[in-house]
Write an enzyme that holds these catalytic residues in place. Structure first.
Site, PDB file in Angstrom:
ATOM      1  N   ARG A   7       0.836  -1.211   0.000  1.00  0.00           N
ATOM      2  CA  ARG A   7       0.000   0.000   0.000  1.00  0.00           C
ATOM      3  C   ARG A   7       0.871   1.260   0.000  1.00  0.00           C
ATOM      4  O   ARG A   7       0.480   2.301  -0.546  1.00  0.00           O
ATOM      5  CB  ARG A   7      -0.959   0.003   1.188  1.00  0.00           C
ATOM      6  N   SER A  34      -4.694   5.410   5.591  1.00  0.00           N
ATOM      7  CA  SER A  34      -4.416   3.974   5.616  1.00  0.00           C
ATOM      8  C   SER A  34      -4.168   3.402   4.226  1.00  0.00           C
ATOM      9  O   SER A  34      -3.299   2.542   4.042  1.00  0.00           O
ATOM     10  CB  SER A  34      -5.589   3.230   6.271  1.00  0.00           C
ATOM     11  N   GLU A  55     -18.928   3.839   0.054  1.00  0.00           N
ATOM     12  CA  GLU A  55     -18.147   3.191  -0.989  1.00  0.00           C
ATOM     13  C   GLU A  55     -18.927   3.008  -2.293  1.00  0.00           C
ATOM     14  O   GLU A  55     -18.363   3.158  -3.390  1.00  0.00           O
ATOM     15  CB  GLU A  55     -17.639   1.842  -0.483  1.00  0.00           C
ATOM     16  N   PHE A  80     -14.487  -3.315   2.090  1.00  0.00           N
ATOM     17  CA  PHE A  80     -15.512  -2.344   1.725  1.00  0.00           C
ATOM     18  C   PHE A  80     -15.505  -2.048   0.222  1.00  0.00           C
ATOM     19  O   PHE A  80     -16.562  -1.867  -0.385  1.00  0.00           O
ATOM     20  CB  PHE A  80     -15.306  -1.051   2.507  1.00  0.00           C
ATOM     21  N   ASP A 114      -7.625  -6.839  13.532  1.00  0.00           N
ATOM     22  CA  ASP A 114      -8.946  -6.311  13.176  1.00  0.00           C
ATOM     23  C   ASP A 114      -9.984  -7.419  13.042  1.00  0.00           C
ATOM     24  O   ASP A 114     -11.186  -7.159  13.106  1.00  0.00           O
ATOM     25  CB  ASP A 114      -8.869  -5.528  11.858  1.00  0.00           C
ATOM     26  N   ARG A 164      -1.609  -4.709   4.104  1.00  0.00           N
ATOM     27  CA  ARG A 164      -1.360  -3.780   5.201  1.00  0.00           C
ATOM     28  C   ARG A 164       0.088  -3.846   5.704  1.00  0.00           C
ATOM     29  O   ARG A 164       0.715  -2.819   5.961  1.00  0.00           O
ATOM     30  CB  ARG A 164      -2.304  -4.101   6.364  1.00  0.00           C
TER      31      ARG A 164
END
Length: 311
Positions: A7, A34, A55, A80, A114, A164
Site C-alpha cells: 500500500r 491507511s 463506498e 468495503f 482487526d 497492510r
C-alpha cells in the site's frame, strides 16, 4: 532487503501519476491515511476527493469521472471496496468498461487483529467473476508500483489487491518484469511447481531455500495477474511437473487456486493442491500467528512438497 508495504508503494506511485497527468483522479472513502492515497493528495490536492464512508457512491462517482475521459483510482479497504460497492463496480464500471482502477488495501488475513470482519478472503473471487475486470495481486512494493503503472496504462477496469503489513522486497527496484497476464518464474526446479501470489510468494521462496538444502529443487512462480491468468505457463508447468501447488492468502474457492484448476482441467490435467483459507472466516491475531494457524507458512509449503516428493 527493505521491508515496504504494497500500500505504501501504491501511494508513492499514485503521487507520481497525479503529478504527471492532470487526468488522473483519486477517490478515497475516508481512509486516505491507511490506503496511502494521502500521498497523492499532498502533491495534487485538487485531484484527490474524499467521498466519505460511502463506498458505493464512490464507485458511481468514479464511473462518471471516467466517462469524462479521466483515469480514476478508487481506494478503500478490500472488505468495503469489493463488498459494499460490488453492485456499482459490476454495473457502473465493468459493464461499460470504464477506466477505473480499484486499488484496495488491507486484504487477506494479515490485516491481523482487526479480525474476521475486516479480513477479506473473498475479494479476488468477487472481482474475478466480473466480466471485463483485470485482477492483480503484487508480491512486493516494487511489483506493486509496476502493477499500478500497468493499471494506469491499461484501458479498462482493474482490481489491484494490496496489503497492510510491510513485506521484504523480492524484485530489484525499477527492474520488475511485469506484464499483464504473464507470470514470473522466480526459481526453476523440477517435479513440483509452487504457484503463488501476493505475500505467499515470499513464503514459497523461503520454502524453496529450505528444500534446496535437502536436495529438492522446486519451481516457484509469482502469478501476479489472476485474471487474465497465464494459461500458457500453467500448461507448460503441468507438462513438465508431477504436481502443482497453488498458495494464496485468500479462500481456495474462487481465487488463484480455482483459476489454476480451471486451466489445468481444460487444457493439461495435472495433480493440484490448493493452499489457502479453506472455506472459513479469519479471526483476530497477529499476522504471523494467523499465517501459522491457517498453514500458510514456508514450513507448511515445504511439508506438502516433502510428502509428495517421495511419491
Amino acid at each position: 532487503m527493505a521491508k515496504i508495504a504494497t500500500r505504501e508503494a501504491y501511494g508513492a506511485t499514485l503521487a507520481q501519476l497525479v503529478e504527471q497527468d492532470d487526468h488522473v483522479l483519486v477517490l478515497d472513502a475516508d481512509l486516505s491515511g491507511s490506503t496511502k492515497t494521502a500521498m497523492a493528495k499532498k502533491v495534487r490536492p485538487n485531484q484527490h476527493f474524499n467521498m466519505g464512508i460511502a463506498e458505493g457512491n464512490m464507485m458511481s462517482v468514479a464511473a462518471g469521472m471516467a466517462a469524462q475521459g479521466n483515469v480514476v483510482f478508487a481506494s478503500s479497504f478490500a472488505m468495503f471496496a469489493t463488498g459494499r460497492a460490488y453492485e456499482q463496480i459490476r454495473n457502473s464500471i465493468a459493464y461499460p468498461q470504464l477506466n477505473v482502477k480499484i486499488c484496495a488495501s488491507h486484504a487477506g488475513i494479515t490485516v491481523g487483529e482487526d479480525g474476521a470482519s475486516h479480513q477479506t478472503i473473498e475479494d479476488i473471487a468477487l472481482m474475478r467473476g466480473i466480466p471485463n475486470m483485470v485482477v492483480m495481486v503484487p508480491a512486493d512494493a516494487y511489483a506493486a508500483s509496476a502493477a499500478i503503472q500497468a493499471a494506469y496504462a491499461y484501458k479498462g477496469p482493474c482490481y489491484v489487491r494490496l496489503g497492510r503489513s510491510a513485506v521484504e522486497t523480492i524484485y530489484p527496484q525499477h527492474e520488475v518484469p511485469f506484464t499483464l497476464g504473464k507470470g514470473n518464474v522466480l526459481r526453476q526446479g523440477k517435479r513440483i511447481a509452487v504457484v503463488a501470489c501476493g505475500i505467499m510468494v515470499h513464503e514459497a521462496l523461503a520454502a524453496y531455500d529450505a528444500l534446496k538444502q535437502e536436495g529438492m529443487e522446486i519451481t516457484v512462480v509469482d502469478m501476479h495477474t489472476i485474471k487474465p491468468i497465464d494459461q500458457q505457463l500453467l500448461v507448460e508447468l503441468a507438462q513438465t511437473h508431477d504436481l502443482i501447488i497453488s498458495v494464496e492468502e485468500h479462500s481456495i474457492i474462487g481465487g488463484l487456486g480455482s483459476a489454476v484448476a480451471e486451466v489445468l482441467s481444460e487444457h493439461a490435467p495435472c495433480r493440484l493442491i490448493r493452499m489457502g483459507i479453506k472455506d472459513c472466516f479469519g479471526e483476530s491475531g497477529t499476522p504471523d500467528a494467523l499465517l501459522a494457524k491457517f498453514h500458510l507458512r514456508a514450513a507448511d509449503i515445504a511439508e506438502q512438497v516433502r510428502a509428495h516428493w517421495k511419491k
